[in-house]
Design a protein around this motif. Structure first.
Motif, PDB file in Angstrom:
ATOM      1  N   UNK A   1     -88.068  28.928  67.643  1.00 50.85           N
ATOM      2  CA  UNK A   1     -88.560  28.108  68.724  1.00 50.85           C
ATOM      3  C   UNK A   1     -88.347  26.640  68.361  1.00 50.85           C
ATOM      4  N   UNK A   2     -87.817  25.900  69.303  1.00 48.70           N
ATOM      5  CA  UNK A   2     -87.516  24.497  69.056  1.00 48.70           C
ATOM      6  C   UNK A   2     -88.775  23.641  69.190  1.00 48.70           C
ATOM      7  N   UNK A   3     -88.897  22.701  68.261  1.00 49.91           N
ATOM      8  CA  UNK A   3     -90.030  21.784  68.267  1.00 49.91           C
ATOM      9  C   UNK A   3     -89.593  20.390  67.883  1.00 49.91           C
ATOM     10  N   UNK A   4     -90.467  19.446  68.114  1.00 44.37           N
ATOM     11  CA  UNK A   4     -90.228  18.044  67.761  1.00 44.37           C
ATOM     12  C   UNK A   4     -91.137  17.656  66.618  1.00 44.37           C
ATOM     13  N   UNK A   5     -90.628  16.804  65.738  1.00 44.80           N
ATOM     14  CA  UNK A   5     -91.395  16.343  64.577  1.00 44.80           C
ATOM     15  C   UNK A   5     -91.642  14.850  64.734  1.00 44.80           C
ATOM     16  N   UNK A   6     -92.875  14.469  64.475  1.00 49.21           N
ATOM     17  CA  UNK A   6     -93.299  13.079  64.621  1.00 49.21           C
ATOM     18  C   UNK A   6     -93.892  12.570  63.314  1.00 49.21           C
ATOM     19  N   UNK A   7     -93.810  11.253  63.125  1.00 51.98           N
ATOM     20  CA  UNK A   7     -94.663  10.518  62.199  1.00 51.98           C
ATOM     21  C   UNK A   7     -95.413   9.535  63.082  1.00 51.98           C
ATOM     22  N   UNK A   8     -96.726   9.655  63.085  1.00 49.69           N
ATOM     23  CA  UNK A   8     -97.562   8.914  64.034  1.00 49.69           C
ATOM     24  C   UNK A   8     -97.050   9.208  65.442  1.00 49.69           C
ATOM     25  N   UNK A   9     -96.674   8.195  66.192  1.00 52.23           N
ATOM     26  CA  UNK A   9     -96.186   8.401  67.563  1.00 52.23           C
ATOM     27  C   UNK A   9     -94.661   8.350  67.649  1.00 52.23           C
ATOM     28  N   UNK A  10     -93.987   8.264  66.509  1.00 53.72           N
ATOM     29  CA  UNK A  10     -92.525   8.160  66.474  1.00 53.72           C
ATOM     30  C   UNK A  10     -91.891   9.528  66.267  1.00 53.72           C
ATOM     31  N   UNK A  11     -91.089   9.960  67.229  1.00 54.79           N
ATOM     32  CA  UNK A  11     -90.364  11.211  67.051  1.00 54.79           C
ATOM     33  C   UNK A  11     -89.235  10.951  66.059  1.00 54.79           C
ATOM     34  N   UNK A  12     -89.185  11.796  65.025  1.00 53.22           N
ATOM     35  CA  UNK A  12     -88.183  11.591  63.967  1.00 53.22           C
ATOM     36  C   UNK A  12     -87.106  12.671  63.972  1.00 53.22           C
TER      37      UNK A  12
END
Length: 103
Positions: free
Chosen positions: A1-12
């Motif tokens: 399953x595809x997901x997004x990774x963030x640091x704080x509010x920044x998608x990395x």
């Protein structure tokens, strides 16, 4: 399953997550970094050199799957070494309910 990774509010970046260890609630996948990741790359690699991984104690990592923010009990970690071609992200301590939704 595809997901997004963030640091704080920044998608990395993003990753296609797979269940790695169902009994421990672990998912993992190869991180496909975006341009924002480059702002953190040296810091993340520095943590890797010091202790083998950058984790939730070092950064405010977040994983978003299907518009839901995961809250893994064991945290989120990223393994990034300048010696490797891939960056790996994993989360540990997810509930069986979350894991069942990934199947």
């Amino acid at each position: 399953m595809k997901g997004s990774i963030y640091i704080d509010e920044n998608i990395i970046g993003g990753a296609d997550f797979q269940i790695i260890d169902e009994s421990m609630g672990v998912i993992g996948g190869v991180l496909i970094p975006n341009a924002s990741y480059m702002k953190y790359e040296n810091l993340i690699q520095g943590h890797y050199q010091q202790k083998g991984v950058a984790n939730s104690e070092d950064f405010n990592f977040k994983i978003v799957l299907n518009d839901a923010i995961l809250e893994p009990e064991g945290g989120i970690s990223i393994t990034d070494s300048d010696e490797f071609d891939e960056v790996y992200v994993e989360a540990a301590g997810l509930s069986l309910e979350i894991l069942n939704n990934l199947k």
